[in-house]
Every structure is written in C-alpha cells, then in structure tokens.
Write a protein that holds these residues in place. Sequence first.
Motif, mmCIF file in Angstrom:
data_model
loop_
_atom_site.group_PDB
_atom_site.id
_atom_site.type_symbol
_atom_site.label_atom_id
_atom_site.label_comp_id
_atom_site.label_asym_id
_atom_site.label_seq_id
_atom_site.Cartn_x
_atom_site.Cartn_y
_atom_site.Cartn_z
ATOM 1 N N TYR A 20 4.412 2.093 7.917
ATOM 2 C CA TYR A 20 5.094 2.262 6.641
ATOM 3 C C TYR A 20 6.561 1.874 6.773
ATOM 4 C CZ TYR A 20 0.914 4.334 4.746
ATOM 5 O OH TYR A 20 -0.378 4.530 4.301
ATOM 6 N N ASP A 21 7.011 1.086 5.808
ATOM 7 C CA ASP A 21 8.347 0.514 5.873
ATOM 8 C C ASP A 21 9.405 1.377 5.200
ATOM 9 O OD1 ASP A 21 6.234 -2.002 5.205
ATOM 10 O OD2 ASP A 21 7.587 -2.304 6.910
ATOM 11 N N TYR A 22 9.016 2.067 4.162
ATOM 12 C CA TYR A 22 9.979 2.844 3.383
ATOM 13 C C TYR A 22 9.413 4.233 3.106
ATOM 14 C CZ TYR A 22 11.846 -1.813 2.562
ATOM 15 O OH TYR A 22 12.358 -3.067 2.729
ATOM 16 N N TRP A 23 10.329 5.190 3.061
ATOM 17 C CA TRP A 23 9.961 6.585 2.844
ATOM 18 C C TRP A 23 10.865 7.209 1.799
ATOM 19 C CZ3 TRP A 23 5.996 9.060 5.558
ATOM 20 C CH2 TRP A 23 5.423 8.317 6.589
ATOM 21 N N GLY A 24 10.290 8.139 1.044
ATOM 22 C CA GLY A 24 11.100 8.928 0.140
ATOM 23 C C GLY A 24 11.734 10.104 0.853
ATOM 24 N N GLN A 25 12.497 10.886 0.092
ATOM 25 C CA GLN A 25 13.208 12.032 0.663
ATOM 26 C C GLN A 25 12.340 13.279 0.728
ATOM 27 O OE1 GLN A 25 16.431 12.011 2.034
ATOM 28 N NE2 GLN A 25 15.895 9.833 1.911
ATOM 29 N N ASP A 76 3.959 0.617 2.458
ATOM 30 C CA ASP A 76 3.544 -0.217 3.595
ATOM 31 C C ASP A 76 3.339 -1.652 3.089
ATOM 32 O OD1 ASP A 76 0.507 -0.194 5.674
ATOM 33 O OD2 ASP A 76 2.348 -1.375 5.798
ATOM 34 N N PHE A 77 4.253 -2.546 3.449
ATOM 35 C CA PHE A 77 4.213 -3.926 2.970
ATOM 36 C C PHE A 77 2.945 -4.638 3.420
ATOM 37 C CE2 PHE A 77 5.715 -7.717 1.251
ATOM 38 C CZ PHE A 77 5.715 -8.746 2.183
ATOM 39 N N LEU A 78 2.201 -5.114 2.469
ATOM 40 C CA LEU A 78 0.949 -5.848 2.678
ATOM 41 C C LEU A 78 -0.081 -5.028 3.451
ATOM 42 C CD1 LEU A 78 2.213 -9.487 3.415
ATOM 43 C CD2 LEU A 78 1.522 -8.449 1.234
ATOM 44 N N ALA A 126 0.862 -1.168 0.000
ATOM 45 C CA ALA A 126 0.000 0.000 0.000
ATOM 46 C C ALA A 126 0.906 1.228 0.000
ATOM 47 C CB ALA A 126 -0.893 0.002 1.232
ATOM 48 N N MET A 127 0.416 2.307 -0.564
ATOM 49 C CA MET A 127 1.219 3.523 -0.673
ATOM 50 C C MET A 127 0.495 4.689 -0.012
ATOM 51 S SD MET A 127 3.898 2.476 -2.232
ATOM 52 C CE MET A 127 4.701 4.049 -2.539
ATOM 53 N N GLY A 128 1.279 5.552 0.582
ATOM 54 C CA GLY A 128 0.690 6.712 1.237
ATOM 55 C C GLY A 128 1.458 7.976 0.917
ATOM 56 N N TRP A 129 0.772 9.085 1.073
ATOM 57 C CA TRP A 129 1.398 10.407 1.007
ATOM 58 C C TRP A 129 1.209 11.089 2.367
ATOM 59 C CZ3 TRP A 129 4.376 12.352 -2.814
ATOM 60 C CH2 TRP A 129 4.288 11.753 -4.078
ATOM 61 N N PHE A 130 2.288 11.652 2.852
ATOM 62 C CA PHE A 130 2.294 12.410 4.097
ATOM 63 C C PHE A 130 2.926 13.766 3.828
ATOM 64 C CE2 PHE A 130 1.162 9.164 7.283
ATOM 65 C CZ PHE A 130 1.219 8.030 6.488
ATOM 66 N N ARG A 131 2.745 14.702 4.742
ATOM 67 C CA ARG A 131 3.385 16.002 4.589
ATOM 68 C C ARG A 131 3.824 16.523 5.948
ATOM 69 N NH1 ARG A 131 -1.986 19.475 2.686
ATOM 70 N NH2 ARG A 131 -3.079 19.440 4.716
ATOM 71 N N PHE A 150 -0.692 12.787 7.851
ATOM 72 C CA PHE A 150 -1.239 11.933 6.791
ATOM 73 C C PHE A 150 -2.010 12.773 5.781
ATOM 74 C CE2 PHE A 150 -3.162 8.479 4.674
ATOM 75 C CZ PHE A 150 -4.511 8.753 4.538
ATOM 76 N N VAL A 151 -1.858 12.429 4.498
ATOM 77 C CA VAL A 151 -2.597 13.102 3.442
ATOM 78 C C VAL A 151 -3.542 12.130 2.734
ATOM 79 C CG1 VAL A 151 -2.422 14.388 1.283
ATOM 80 C CG2 VAL A 151 -0.726 14.756 3.098
ATOM 81 N N ALA A 152 -2.989 11.034 2.215
ATOM 82 C CA ALA A 152 -3.801 10.097 1.442
ATOM 83 C C ALA A 152 -3.097 8.750 1.394
ATOM 84 C CB ALA A 152 -4.033 10.612 0.021
ATOM 85 N N ALA A 153 -3.883 7.688 1.191
ATOM 86 C CA ALA A 153 -3.312 6.350 1.055
ATOM 87 C C ALA A 153 -4.148 5.546 0.085
ATOM 88 C CB ALA A 153 -3.237 5.650 2.411
ATOM 89 N N ILE A 154 -3.487 4.542 -0.521
ATOM 90 C CA ILE A 154 -4.154 3.702 -1.509
ATOM 91 C C ILE A 154 -3.658 2.277 -1.337
ATOM 92 C CG2 ILE A 154 -2.374 4.248 -3.237
ATOM 93 C CD1 ILE A 154 -4.624 4.200 -5.356
ATOM 94 N N SER A 155 -4.584 1.326 -1.373
ATOM 95 C CA SER A 155 -4.215 -0.073 -1.232
ATOM 96 C C SER A 155 -3.532 -0.571 -2.504
ATOM 97 C CB SER A 155 -5.449 -0.912 -0.919
ATOM 98 O OG SER A 155 -6.381 -0.826 -1.997
#
Length: 124
Positions: free
Chosen positions: A111-116, A99-101, A33-38, A47-52
Amino acid sequence: QVQLVESGGGLVQTGGSLKLSCAASGLTFRNYAMGWFRQTPGKEREFVAAISWDSGRIIYTATVKGRFTISRDNAKNTVALQMNSLKPDDTAVYYCAADFLGGGNSDSAPYDYWGQGTQVTVSS
C-alpha cells in the motif's frame, strides 16, 4: 498531494453498527485497490478488508467475514466499510489505504498511501 481521510468512527455498543468512509484526493482513484486495516495499542496493524479497483475482487479477514462489507464508489473517490454485529474485539483505530494497480491485498507492504485513522470503540 494525496490525501485519504477517514470518517465515521465512534463509540457503539456490542451488536451495533458503524459505517466508515474514506475520501481520497490527489490521485486517480480507479487506479488503486483500497484496503482497510486496524490497529490497537501494542499490536501490529491488522488487515480487515480490501477491494480491487473495479470491485471484482473483495477479500476479508476471517474474523470480520459476514459482519463487515467493503464497497467503493469510483465516481465519488470513496471507499466504505459497513460494520455490523460489532464486538469489543473490533475496537481499534481503523485506517484506509491505497495500493497503486493492486488487486486487493491483505499485506500492508504494497500500500502506497495511508489515512490518519478513525477510532472505533465497541463497549461491552
């Protein structure tokens, strides 16, 4: 090595639009799953948005609902955030996260990994 690379940030006037993109590599994208935060200086990451993984579940924080749209392309390993009707309060560094699974979560902890991050500035 997992990498999440955001792009598309910049300076825009109130009422304008921007589209953020996040390119993922080093992972099986459809398993996440992927998310956007700010985040703004001195404040907690928000938290901004997330998608499965299959786009079947999409959630937004109340302040962006109806203005922002999250989407993903599993063939291209990308997730996007279309931001319309931008306001000065949307000014922040925007991060994508994986976010894995996961099913699409508003809590940052899973969430397991984050961008810069990519800076979005909305002028009044």
